[in-house]
Scaffold this motif. Structure first.
Motif, mmCIF file in Angstrom:
data_model
loop_
_atom_site.group_PDB
_atom_site.id
_atom_site.type_symbol
_atom_site.label_atom_id
_atom_site.label_comp_id
_atom_site.label_asym_id
_atom_site.label_seq_id
_atom_site.Cartn_x
_atom_site.Cartn_y
_atom_site.Cartn_z
ATOM 1 N N GLU A 190 0.838 -1.202 0.000
ATOM 2 C CA GLU A 190 0.000 0.000 0.000
ATOM 3 C C GLU A 190 0.875 1.256 0.000
ATOM 4 O O GLU A 190 0.908 2.017 0.972
ATOM 5 N N THR A 248 -6.587 -2.357 -3.304
ATOM 6 C CA THR A 248 -6.419 -1.440 -2.174
ATOM 7 C C THR A 248 -7.721 -1.230 -1.425
ATOM 8 O O THR A 248 -8.806 -1.300 -1.993
ATOM 9 N N SER A 249 -7.593 -0.975 -0.133
ATOM 10 C CA SER A 249 -8.768 -0.596 0.654
ATOM 11 C C SER A 249 -8.542 0.737 1.347
ATOM 12 O O SER A 249 -9.390 1.180 2.115
ATOM 13 N N THR A 250 -7.400 1.350 1.071
ATOM 14 C CA THR A 250 -7.065 2.574 1.816
ATOM 15 C C THR A 250 -6.760 3.778 0.926
ATOM 16 O O THR A 250 -6.862 4.911 1.379
ATOM 17 N N PRO A 296 -12.941 6.651 1.763
ATOM 18 C CA PRO A 296 -12.028 5.874 2.612
ATOM 19 C C PRO A 296 -12.687 4.636 3.224
ATOM 20 O O PRO A 296 -13.764 4.727 3.814
ATOM 21 N N GLY A 297 -12.044 3.492 3.068
ATOM 22 C CA GLY A 297 -12.555 2.260 3.660
ATOM 23 C C GLY A 297 -13.762 1.685 2.951
ATOM 24 O O GLY A 297 -14.279 0.646 3.358
ATOM 25 N N ASN A 347 -15.265 -1.807 5.676
ATOM 26 C CA ASN A 347 -14.223 -1.439 6.635
ATOM 27 C C ASN A 347 -14.467 -0.069 7.260
ATOM 28 O O ASN A 347 -14.033 0.188 8.387
ATOM 29 N N ARG A 348 -15.153 0.816 6.547
ATOM 30 C CA ARG A 348 -15.482 2.121 7.138
ATOM 31 C C ARG A 348 -16.374 1.910 8.362
ATOM 32 O O ARG A 348 -16.167 2.505 9.426
ATOM 33 N N ILE A 357 -4.625 0.228 10.279
ATOM 34 C CA ILE A 357 -5.877 0.605 9.612
ATOM 35 C C ILE A 357 -6.331 1.971 10.119
ATOM 36 O O ILE A 357 -6.725 2.848 9.333
ATOM 37 N N SER A 386 -4.252 4.767 8.675
ATOM 38 C CA SER A 386 -4.593 5.007 7.280
ATOM 39 C C SER A 386 -5.914 5.749 7.151
ATOM 40 O O SER A 386 -6.036 6.700 6.381
ATOM 41 N N MET A 387 -6.919 5.325 7.928
ATOM 42 C CA MET A 387 -8.228 5.968 7.868
ATOM 43 C C MET A 387 -8.148 7.418 8.338
ATOM 44 O O MET A 387 -8.723 8.316 7.727
#
Length: 774
Positions: free
Chosen positions: A93, A119-121, A189-190, A194-195, A248, A251-252
């Motif tokens: 990432e 990616t998730s971020t 984001p997320g 995940n958010r 996490i 990143s958030m």
């Protein structure tokens, strides 16, 4: 253009597992990573494939799927992406490293080939800065959840310039071919799961500590009573890793505005920091909130004390709030105890936060609910949970804390987020109006049919539904879909009804977590404990007759299992004309584990299958040996593909990757079989008798001598051997009919059922869920 070949770049755990799942679907995939500095330059990806073959739970549905993964390295093999229709980037990432890779791919890939990031971020619009318009049109985010084989959610994110046709192509492929529940998300984001999920975890940890609850108490309340998996929050953190949580959160926080409530709830907890520093990062480390510790030569489960940081023996609390609430979530969150307060605080914050995020993260509440059900295994999505406690109650609780009530909750005042109108499910939109819940083309759900219909037949343990085009669906409705005499009675009635009413055929299917865990063991044990032997034998005989009638019915029967299909649940599938199985179907005849043998035709059907493909000059023994090995060791397939290897499924039985498409596929199979359907001919057996039994008995004695069989294993296995070899009067010159084998099954089943050691095994299984080795 469909995906004929794929490429995954990045052979870490996630990238390799994505490649494995693409291979599970029968699609060739190129797996690339950096070149090794010494020796074989492709050693990294080759090593990743070796790890896939050894991993547990297995990323591969069948070891042969690994043959579809071609290892390569980025120095020599990157030009091969030109052969691929879909390129998945799953590297570190780091924005600049990703952009550098995309610059290379832009010049190498086919113009129509899609590139996606896992990616998730990192927001999509950051990733494509500096890329040509042609690249931006075919770029998107496909966020898989780990592990990709088992977690159904795939979050799909397109950018402002992404070609809708490219998005639709990948959505269709991931849905039908990979079996994913694809949820379109906004570039935020997320994304969705995940958010919300990371916020929920933060809140739950904060409130447990603030209220002085133990980790066991928090997990007892914040799990199944709230529609959340049994791990609860602390068990889930142990599963994913404590060290991942700060990463996490960092990143958030870097991409969320300071006003976002995620920032408020992201608190520092010294105990968690110390646990990470000391290597207590969860299951992958020395332990986490829970750990297994050796005490007196035995492994003892321990839990950490959130106040002192010391480990102690784990407890199994059953808070009184749960007893008072029963199955009512509203009763739980309004209970005045600390446990009720914990449930209320967690839900009010989590559901309030979620309501404030629509339409920022997704256009509809249905997308949010689906993401949380599929990505976090919640039984109910956030808006389904709001309907359980009431939108007005939630709004009042938020207002009481002096916080603004989300606009979506204001719209829901006096309403629910879901309603049934004229038998159709509708959801509340952000416009304040209700809209129909739409299914993807080709999806047929029994739940939808049941909203707008009455069962054709029904009793306490099963129902029969008309699913259209002359096809009926038989649904188990008993606890855990266990099989009993009520199910047998309704099956018998169904077999009579279909030709009498002009129906074309039958699907056996349900939408429970598991197809069926087998016969109702509790009823059998109760009858045995009061010596109702005639009643038990009657149930066994009724099951045999019912399944045989199903096999020779004048119409096609298709089984459509998902999840566990064990014991009697496996046997009913063995008697179907065909099976259309969900890829994640775990089949097995496991009766020896509870001290008995298959008694509803399982021995007979497995013998027939193996004898049909093993008829060689060597006689029936190779086939008998395979059936004996499979049944005596209670082998359970770890996928539908492996069920074919064990012959629980036939080679031509179908496999459906997407659970939501299973019923439609099974119905289509019934209709295809109904054209010119002919009842199968009865099979004739020629079995070798006592001499063959002696050979199997010697194998059992050898296993016992090697410490691989307990005393009662020996008894059960030798009884099984008698059935499979044709009994005392078996002889290859004598023809045995199916009823002869069923009689052998029945008499030997009853002999074992009366054995105290078998009863001990049954009781132990019911109490612990684990086999007794006596």
């Amino acid at each position: 253009m469909s995906v004929q070949k794929a490429c995954v770049i990045g052979a870490g755990v996630m990238g390799a597992s994505i490649a494995a799942h693409i291979a599970n679907a029968g699609i060739p995939v190129l797996l690339l990573d950096i070149a090794a500095k010494e020796g074989d330059k492709t050693a990294i990806t080759k090593g990743a494939i070796e790890k896939l073959l050894k991993a547990d739970p297995a990323p591969l549905m069948h070891k042969d799927a690994a043959k579809l993964i071609t290892p390569g390295n980025l120095d020599d093999d990157l030009p091969k992406v030109a052969e691929c229709d879909w390129i998945v980037e799953a590297i570190v990432e780091n924005l600049e490293i990703k952009r550098g890779l995309y610059a290379k791919l832009e010049t190498l890939k086919k113009p129509e080939a899609v590139v996606s990031s896992n990616t998730s971020t990192i927001p999509l619009h950051y990733l494509i800065e500096g890329r040509a318009e042609s690249f931006r049109k075919t770029f998107m985010i496909t966020h898989f959840f780990n592990p990709p084989r088992y977690m159904r959610l795939l979050e799909l994110v397109g950018g402002a310039e992404t070609d809708p046709a490219a998005l639709a192509r990948i959505e269709e492929f991931c849905d039908r071919t990979l079996g994913k529940g694809v949820v379109p998300c906004k570039d935020t984001p997320g994304f969705i799961a995940n958010r919300i999920g990371t916020y929920w975890i933060q809140v739950a940890v904060n409130e447990a500590i603030d209220l002085g609850l133990s980790v066991e108490e928090a997990d007892a309340v914040g799990s199944r009573p709230m529609g959340i998996p049994k791990t609860g929050v602390f068990g889930l953190i142990d599963l994913v890793g404590l060290d991942l949580m700060p990463l996490i959160a960092k990143s958030m926080k870097s991409v969320l505005p300071a006003s976002d409530d995620f920032i408020r709830t992201n608190l520092q907890h010294p105990l968690l920091d110390k646990m990470i520093a000391d290597g207590y990062t969860g299951r992958k480390g020395k332990g986490g909130f829970y750990r297994l510790n050796a005490v007196g030569g035995k492994k003892v489960k321990e839990a950490i004390d959130l106040k002192t940081g010391a480990y102690r023996a784990a407890q199994k609390p059953r808070p009184e709030a749960l007893e008072r609430a029963g199955r009512s979530l509203k009763a739980l969150v309004t209970d005045p105890s600390p446990h009720g307060e914990f449930a209320k605080r967690v839900l009010v914050q989590t559901l309030g936060y979620t309501a404030a995020l629509v339409p920022e993260i997704a256009d509809t509440v249905t997308a949010v609910d689906e993401a949380m059900r599929l990505g976090y295994n919640w039984s109910f999505g956030p808006f389904e949970l709001i309907d359980q406690v009431g939108a007005d109650w939630l709004a009042a609780e938020i207002a009481a804390k002096g916080l603004p009530v989300p606009k979506l909750l204001e719209l829901a005042k006096g309403k629910s987020f879901y309603r049934q109108e004229a038998g159709k499910l509708e959801f509340l939109g952000t416009d304040g109006a209700y809209h129909p819940v739409e299914r993807r083309p080709g999806v047929l759900l029994l739940a939808d049919i049941k909203r707008n219909a009455q069962p054709v037949l029904k009793n306490a343990s099963a129902s029969v539904w008309d699913i259209g085009d002359g096809v009926l669906c038989f649904e188990f409705t008993s606890k855990m879909n266990s099989l009993d005499n009520e199910i047998m009675a309704l099956l018998t009635k169904t077999v009579q009804t279909i030709p009498a009413k002009g129906y074309k055929g039958l699907v056996i299917y349900n939408e429970g977590t598991n197809f069926s865990v087998g016969a109702n063991l509790g009823l059998a044990l109760f009858a045995a404990n009061i010596a109702l032997w005639p009643a038990i034998e009657e149930i066994v005989e009724a099951g045999q007759k019912t399944y045989k009638a199903l096999k020779y019915a004048p119409f096609p029967v298709v089984g459509a299992p998902s999840g566990m299909a064990l014991g009697g649940g496996c046997e009913i599938l063995l008697h179907c004309d065909a099976v259309q199985a969900h890829a994640e179907t775990y089949m097995g005849l496991v009766e020896v584990g509870v001290g008995i043998i298959p008694g509803w035709g399982g021995c007979k059907e497995m013998l027939q299958r193996w004898l049909s493909v093993k008829r060689r000059p060597g006689g029936p023994m190779p086939a008998i040996g395979k059936v004996f090995e499979t049944l005596s060791t209670a082998q359970v397939s770890k996928s539908a593909h492996l069920a074919k290897e064990l012959m629980y499924l036939r080679a031509d039985d179908g496999v459906t990757m997407n659970r939501d498409r299973l019923l439609a596929d099974a119905k289509a199979k019934v209709l295809a079989l109904a054209e010119g359907y002919k009842v199968p001919e009865e099979f004739e057996f020629r079995l070798p008798g006592p001499s063959a039994k002696l050979a199997l008995d010697m194998a059992v004695d050898g296993a016992a001598g090697a410490g691989k069989a307990t005393p009662h294993d020996i008894t059960v296995s030798k009884t099984l051997a008698e059935v499979l070899t044709g009994g005392p009067n078996g002889d290859v010159t004598v023809v045995l009919k199916e009823d002869d084998i069923l009689a052998l099954e029945r008499s030997n089943f009853m002999r074992l059922a009366k054995n105290p050691k078998s009863l001990a095994r049954m009781e132990h299984m019911l109490e612990t869920g684990k086999p007794l080795r006596n």
